[in-house]
Write an enzyme that holds these catalytic residues in place. Structure first.
Site, mmCIF file in Angstrom:
data_model
loop_
_atom_site.group_PDB
_atom_site.id
_atom_site.type_symbol
_atom_site.label_atom_id
_atom_site.label_comp_id
_atom_site.label_asym_id
_atom_site.label_seq_id
_atom_site.Cartn_x
_atom_site.Cartn_y
_atom_site.Cartn_z
ATOM 1 N N LYS A 82 9.900 -3.679 -3.649
ATOM 2 C CA LYS A 82 8.471 -3.429 -3.448
ATOM 3 C C LYS A 82 7.676 -4.155 -4.536
ATOM 4 C CE LYS A 82 5.270 0.486 -2.791
ATOM 5 N NZ LYS A 82 5.107 1.956 -2.900
ATOM 6 N N SER A 157 2.532 3.931 1.189
ATOM 7 C CA SER A 157 2.221 2.563 0.840
ATOM 8 C C SER A 157 3.368 1.587 1.026
ATOM 9 C CB SER A 157 1.757 2.502 -0.610
ATOM 10 O OG SER A 157 2.811 2.843 -1.501
ATOM 11 N N SER A 181 5.170 7.612 -0.336
ATOM 12 C CA SER A 181 5.200 6.185 0.015
ATOM 13 C C SER A 181 6.567 5.607 0.336
ATOM 14 C CB SER A 181 4.568 5.348 -1.092
ATOM 15 O OG SER A 181 3.176 5.471 -1.006
HETATM 16 N N1 GLN Z 1 -0.237 8.084 0.917
HETATM 17 C C1 GLN Z 1 -0.336 8.597 -0.421
HETATM 18 C C2 GLN Z 1 -1.572 8.062 -1.085
HETATM 19 O O1 GLN Z 1 -2.276 7.357 -0.458
HETATM 20 C C3 GLN Z 1 0.918 8.301 -1.192
HETATM 21 C C4 GLN Z 1 0.949 7.021 -1.925
HETATM 22 C C5 GLN Z 1 2.211 6.783 -2.671
HETATM 23 O O2 GLN Z 1 3.172 7.536 -2.570
HETATM 24 N N2 GLN Z 1 2.202 5.729 -3.465
HETATM 25 O O3 GLN Z 1 -1.866 8.330 -2.215
#
Ligand code: GLN
Length: 521
Positions: A82, A157, A181
């Site tokens: 990532k 994400s 994410s």
């Molecule tokens: N969807 C969550 C957010 O927008 C989680 C993001 C993440 O785990 N980096 O904050």
């Protein structure tokens, strides 16, 4: 598609060790598939492809193997990383204009561990900017598409890592999970993703989003493969002040034991009333249907299913978005036009540090990142601190207590990973941003509590044909238990379907050819 890319990491490792295939063949097959299926007119899962270096490492592994050298278990198996994790010799962007073209002068700890495991790095995967989002649409470099349906999001994400493993572009990938994410994209793409116990995998060299929640974890197509990768990346790191100083448990062995007959007998499984248990309120029909199928299988295998309540979870989204934004506003203060990446000097007027900073941040950050910095700065300001940030911390404590109380009664907790299957691109980016936030309800509580959690495929929803994820959660430091239980359920589901779930993933080489990319952009 060659058969080589269909191999799981465990199968590939065995074939490499037996001399049946070479790492160069295996790595080249994945690079060819990436070339055929990625880019703006494709999945857009990769922001950078590291072909030359990956092949050089593959050749070096093959040579060492030929020379009879002892090699780590996953040596020669390629991996994607990532683009929130720093890598020397490849750009690291966090999918932000702020860091476009930035080259890290060093490798993050997990990157070093991947290199020490002799795994060729295929490249860096796309994400929501600075990991903020649940759909990958907040990437500054275009959205990732879901291999199951190109009109749909892969989740976020870490949509790039999830789409890459789901589309057979990589057998393994690294993700980061601050509020889901790794797990939510796994659920939406029909793959497996794990958020380890907080502190068990080093955060050093991971671009910080919300430091008290961030955790690196594995993405793959099978439970065993995530366990194998977890063993590579876990362990104490003096460079991370929250790192646990404990030996790495035998995760792969736990997964292998879990897949044995009878492994689930007597297991106490708690169905979370507030997250898809009870009436299933707020969850898509097909998500609940597949969840129920899995519960039936668990019960038939001798597990005891009980309902448990985590009453404070109803406040998890509010607490998470407050705490996360507060930490974001502090962590992202470092992007000032002086130290990293982008620097915008205003064309007219005096060139002061404040004006350079303002111009750089205005141009470098996307709307979602700005929204969270503003929210977090507001929550942390002197007059608001107690009312917002302080209150959210109290809710966090209550959620931690809910988990502790639940684990007095059960061995693992279970819920759907996401209330819905993958939604269409553009569906949740118009208007109110909280529409997207609400979809994180089942994943954020475990980050707030610091406990480990895994998502694996539970089948597809009949109404849209999209994959559904089921999530197990264990007490802190009990990640091995998760692998045992998840591998147990994966085996039951595979037996029921007659084939592993990943054999049902559509071949994107064909769908991409026929897809009108102009239409949904
Ligand atoms: N969807 C969550 C957010 O927008 C989680 C993001 C993440 O785990 N980096 O904050």
């Amino acid at each position: 598609m060659t058969e080589l890319i269909k191999l799981t990491a465990a199968e590939a490792a065995a074939k490499l060790a037996a001399g049946e295939i070479t790492s160069v063949e295996l790595t080249q097959a994945h690079l060819d598939h990436i070339a055929a299926t990625d880019g703006a007119q494709g999945l857009n899962a990769f922001l950078h492809v590291n072909a030359e270096e990956a092949l050089a490492e593959a050749a070096a592994v093959d040579a060492d193997r030929a020379a009879g050298k002892e090699l780590p278990a996953l040596a020669g198996v390629p991996i994607a990383i990532k683009d929130l994790i720093v890598t020397k010799g490849q750009p690291t962007t966090a999918a932000s204009k702020m860091l476009e073209g930035w080259m890290s002068p060093y490798d993050g700890t997990v990157t070093q561990k991947v290199r020490a495991a002799r795994m060729p790095i295929l490249g860096k995967t796309n994400l929501d900017e600075f990991a903020m989002g649940s759909s990958n649409e907040h990437s500054a470099f275009g959205p990732v598409r879901n291999p199951w349906d190109l009109q749909r999001v892969p989740g976020g994400s870490g949509g790039g890592s999830a789409a890459a493993v789901s589309a057979f572009q990589a057998p393994l990938a690294l993700g980061t999970d601050t509020g889901g994410s790794i797990r939510q994209p796994a659920a939406l793409t029909g793959s497996v993703g794990v958020k380890p116990t907080y502190g068990s995998v080093s955060r050093s060299g991971v671009i910080a989003m919300a430091s008290s929640l961030d955790q690196v974890g594995p993405c793959a197509r099978t439970v065993l493969d995530t366990a194998l990768l977890h063993e590579v990346i876990a362990g104490h790191d003096p460079l991370d002040s929250t790192s646990l100083n404990e030996p790495v448990p035998a995760f792969a062995q736990a997964a292998r034991e879990g897949a044995q007959e009878g492994s689930l007998k007597g297991l106490r499984v708690g169905v979370i009333k507030e997250l898809g248990g009870g009436s299933g309120k707020g969850f898509q029909h097909g998500v609940i249907a597949r969840f129920m199928d899995s519960l039936e299988l668990l019960q038939a295998a001798g597990a005891e299913i009980v309902e448990v309540s985590l009453p404070s979870v109803q406040h998890a989204i509010s607490a998470y978005y407050m705490i996360m934004s507060s930490e974001v506003s502090s962590n992202l203060a470092r992007y000032d036009g002086v130290r990293y990446g982008l620097r915008v000097v205003p064309e007219d007027g005096p060139v002061t540090i404040e004006r350079v900073m303002a111009a750089t941040r205005a141009a470098g950050f996307g709307n979602e990142v700005k929204r969270r910095i503003i929210l977090g700065t507001y929550a942390l300001s002197a007059g608001n601190f107690e009312a917002y940030y302080g209150a959210a911390l109290k809710v966090r404590t209550l959620i931690q207590r809910d988990y502790a109380a639940a684990f007095e009664k059960v061995d693992v907790l279970v819920s759907p990973t996401s209330p819905t299957t993958a939604f269409k691109l553009g569906e949740k980016t118009k208007g109110d941003p909280t529409a997207m936030y609400l979809g994180d309800i089942a994943t954020v509580p475990t980050n707030l509590a610091g406990v480990p959690s895994i998502s694996l495929p539970a089948g597809v929803a009949e109404e849209d044909g999209m994959p559904v994820g089921i999530q197990f959660t264990a007490p802190a430091r009990e990640d091995a238990r998760l692998y045992r239980v998840a591998a147990g359920l994966e085996k039951l589901l595979t037996d029921k379907w007659g084939a592993p779930f990943y054999t049902r993933i559509p071949d994107v080489t064909e769908t991409i050819r026929d897809f009108d990319f102009g239409g949904t952009k």
